[in-house]
Design a protein around this motif. Structure first.
Motif, PDB file in Angstrom:
ATOM      1  N   VAL A  16       0.831  -1.205   0.000  1.00 41.31           N
ATOM      2  CA  VAL A  16       0.000   0.000   0.000  1.00 41.31           C
ATOM      3  C   VAL A  16       0.868   1.259   0.000  1.00 41.31           C
ATOM      4  CG1 VAL A  16      -1.710   1.301   1.336  1.00 41.31           C
ATOM      5  CG2 VAL A  16      -1.978  -1.171   1.049  1.00 41.31           C
ATOM      6  N   LEU A  17       1.955   1.266   0.759  1.00 43.29           N
ATOM      7  CA  LEU A  17       2.867   2.417   0.778  1.00 43.29           C
ATOM      8  C   LEU A  17       3.468   2.650  -0.603  1.00 43.29           C
ATOM      9  CD1 LEU A  17       4.542   4.609   2.257  1.00 43.29           C
ATOM     10  CD2 LEU A  17       6.196   2.792   2.799  1.00 43.29           C
ATOM     11  N   TYR A  24       1.289   9.220  -5.947  1.00 42.99           N
ATOM     12  CA  TYR A  24       1.841  10.535  -5.619  1.00 42.99           C
ATOM     13  C   TYR A  24       2.777  10.996  -6.734  1.00 42.99           C
ATOM     14  CZ  TYR A  24       4.127  14.301  -3.069  1.00 42.99           C
ATOM     15  OH  TYR A  24       4.621  15.524  -2.697  1.00 42.99           O
ATOM     16  N   THR A  25       3.648  10.098  -7.174  1.00 39.59           N
ATOM     17  CA  THR A  25       4.608  10.436  -8.226  1.00 39.59           C
ATOM     18  C   THR A  25       3.895  10.860  -9.504  1.00 39.59           C
ATOM     19  OG1 THR A  25       6.289   8.983  -7.281  1.00 39.59           O
ATOM     20  CG2 THR A  25       6.505   9.523  -9.628  1.00 39.59           C
ATOM     21  N   GLU A  74      19.286   5.735  -1.448  1.00 35.16           N
ATOM     22  CA  GLU A  74      19.772   6.389  -2.672  1.00 35.16           C
ATOM     23  C   GLU A  74      18.663   6.425  -3.728  1.00 35.16           C
ATOM     24  OE1 GLU A  74      22.655   8.012  -3.332  1.00 35.16           O
ATOM     25  OE2 GLU A  74      23.238   7.706  -1.255  1.00 35.16           O
ATOM     26  N   GLY A  75      17.874   5.365  -3.813  1.00 26.59           N
ATOM     27  CA  GLY A  75      16.753   5.323  -4.740  1.00 26.59           C
ATOM     28  C   GLY A  75      15.673   6.330  -4.373  1.00 26.59           C
ATOM     29  N   VAL A  76      15.387   6.441  -3.079  1.00 21.43           N
ATOM     30  CA  VAL A  76      14.389   7.409  -2.611  1.00 21.43           C
ATOM     31  C   VAL A  76      14.820   8.831  -2.971  1.00 21.43           C
ATOM     32  CG1 VAL A  76      13.309   8.418  -0.557  1.00 21.43           C
ATOM     33  CG2 VAL A  76      13.530   5.932  -0.749  1.00 21.43           C
ATOM     34  N   LEU A  77      16.082   9.148  -2.712  1.00 22.58           N
ATOM     35  CA  LEU A  77      16.572  10.492  -3.019  1.00 22.58           C
ATOM     36  C   LEU A  77      16.559  10.773  -4.518  1.00 22.58           C
ATOM     37  CD1 LEU A  77      19.518  10.705  -0.474  1.00 22.58           C
ATOM     38  CD2 LEU A  77      17.292  11.841  -0.320  1.00 22.58           C
ATOM     39  N   ALA A  78      16.926   9.773  -5.323  1.00 24.07           N
ATOM     40  CA  ALA A  78      16.902   9.952  -6.778  1.00 24.07           C
ATOM     41  C   ALA A  78      15.477  10.191  -7.270  1.00 24.07           C
ATOM     42  CB  ALA A  78      17.503   8.722  -7.470  1.00 24.07           C
ATOM     43  N   LEU A  79      14.527   9.442  -6.738  1.00 19.91           N
ATOM     44  CA  LEU A  79      13.126   9.637  -7.103  1.00 19.91           C
ATOM     45  C   LEU A  79      12.664  11.030  -6.692  1.00 19.91           C
ATOM     46  CD1 LEU A  79      10.319   8.697  -8.052  1.00 19.91           C
ATOM     47  CD2 LEU A  79      10.038   7.659  -5.789  1.00 19.91           C
ATOM     48  N   ALA A  80      12.996  11.453  -5.476  1.00 19.03           N
ATOM     49  CA  ALA A  80      12.545  12.756  -4.969  1.00 19.03           C
ATOM     50  C   ALA A  80      13.038  13.909  -5.843  1.00 19.03           C
ATOM     51  CB  ALA A  80      13.005  12.944  -3.520  1.00 19.03           C
ATOM     52  N   PRO A  86       5.983  18.644  -1.241  1.00 19.19           N
ATOM     53  CA  PRO A  86       6.642  18.471   0.053  1.00 19.19           C
ATOM     54  C   PRO A  86       7.604  17.286   0.125  1.00 19.19           C
ATOM     55  CG  PRO A  86       4.276  18.063   0.241  1.00 19.19           C
ATOM     56  CD  PRO A  86       4.531  18.566  -1.135  1.00 19.19           C
ATOM     57  N   VAL A  87       7.466  16.318  -0.756  1.00 19.54           N
ATOM     58  CA  VAL A  87       8.374  15.169  -0.726  1.00 19.54           C
ATOM     59  C   VAL A  87       9.814  15.597  -0.989  1.00 19.54           C
ATOM     60  CG1 VAL A  87       8.219  14.473  -3.146  1.00 19.54           C
ATOM     61  CG2 VAL A  87       8.530  12.739  -1.385  1.00 19.54           C
ATOM     62  N   ARG A  88       9.996  16.740  -1.598  1.00 22.12           N
ATOM     63  CA  ARG A  88      11.363  17.231  -1.853  1.00 22.12           C
ATOM     64  C   ARG A  88      12.123  17.515  -0.557  1.00 22.12           C
ATOM     65  NH1 ARG A  88      13.237  18.029  -6.693  1.00 22.12           N
ATOM     66  NH2 ARG A  88      14.607  19.755  -6.107  1.00 22.12           N
ATOM     67  N   LEU A  89      11.405  17.617   0.550  1.00 22.32           N
ATOM     68  CA  LEU A  89      12.081  17.784   1.838  1.00 22.32           C
ATOM     69  C   LEU A  89      12.948  16.568   2.169  1.00 22.32           C
ATOM     70  CD1 LEU A  89       9.223  19.400   3.947  1.00 22.32           C
ATOM     71  CD2 LEU A  89      11.301  20.508   3.091  1.00 22.32           C
ATOM     72  N   LEU A  90      12.626  15.428   1.581  1.00 27.01           N
ATOM     73  CA  LEU A  90      13.461  14.242   1.788  1.00 27.01           C
ATOM     74  C   LEU A  90      14.891  14.467   1.313  1.00 27.01           C
ATOM     75  CD1 LEU A  90      11.062  11.365   0.681  1.00 27.01           C
ATOM     76  CD2 LEU A  90      11.779  11.929   3.016  1.00 27.01           C
ATOM     77  N   LEU A  91      15.071  15.379   0.378  1.00 25.39           N
ATOM     78  CA  LEU A  91      16.410  15.651  -0.140  1.00 25.39           C
ATOM     79  C   LEU A  91      17.345  16.190   0.951  1.00 25.39           C
ATOM     80  CD1 LEU A  91      15.480  17.102  -3.632  1.00 25.39           C
ATOM     81  CD2 LEU A  91      16.393  14.832  -3.100  1.00 25.39           C
ATOM     82  N   LEU A  92      16.783  16.697   2.024  1.00 23.45           N
ATOM     83  CA  LEU A  92      17.606  17.130   3.153  1.00 23.45           C
ATOM     84  C   LEU A  92      18.326  15.936   3.785  1.00 23.45           C
ATOM     85  CD1 LEU A  92      15.141  19.668   4.823  1.00 23.45           C
ATOM     86  CD2 LEU A  92      17.155  20.192   3.420  1.00 23.45           C
TER      87      LEU A  92
END
Length: 139
Positions: A16-17, A24-25, A74-80, A86-92
């Motif tokens: 589900v996540l 979202y993407t 690394e995959g999460v950051l590349a996707l972001a 707001p998901v771009r905050l993950l780049l922090l």
């Protein structure tokens, strides 16, 4: 002129996540070019195995971009980097050491079904985006 292949997101289609992340993407991506491949599909299984992920017990998604297969944080950051909102905050998170990011990623991944739920089958994409849920044919 050589065209750069579109990024590919290999995701767990019954999580589900993960499915929520795909939705979202689709709503927030910048260039609308990411390809989505469920690990439960034939091409997803092959892609997972080619990158050392057990398709029956996936512990990570992959984000493949520019010939690099990026897993876990690394995959999460590349996707972001491909998204707005707001998901771009993950780049922090780039400020944290990779092992800390991956430790957190592993905790969420290991408990994702318990925390967020699991479906019995993958979602069917709507007709407008269905073409993005397969890999392009090889030349």
């Amino acid at each position: 002129m050589t065209s750069i292949p579109a990024p590919i997101w290999l995701y767990d289609g019954v999580c589900v996540l993960c499915s929520g992340g795909v939705r979202y993407t689709l709503r927030h991506e910048r260039d609308h070019d990411i390809r989505f491949v469920a690990i439960q599909s034939q091409e997803g299984r092959a892609l997972a195995q080619a990158h050392g992920i057990d398709p029956d017990e996936p512990d990570s998604f992959l984000f493949i971009e520019g010939g690099l297969a990026l897993a876990k944080s690394e995959g999460v950051l590349a996707l972001a980097r491909h998204l707005n909102g707001p998901v771009r905050l993950l780049l922090l998170g780039r400020a944290l050491p990779k092992r800390w990011r991956d430790w957190l990623y592993d905790r969420v991944a290991r408990n994702r079904y318990r925390l967020f739920g699991q479906k019995t089958s993958c979602d069917m994409p709507d007709p407008a985006t269905r073409h993005r849920f397969t890999l392009p044919d090889s030349p």
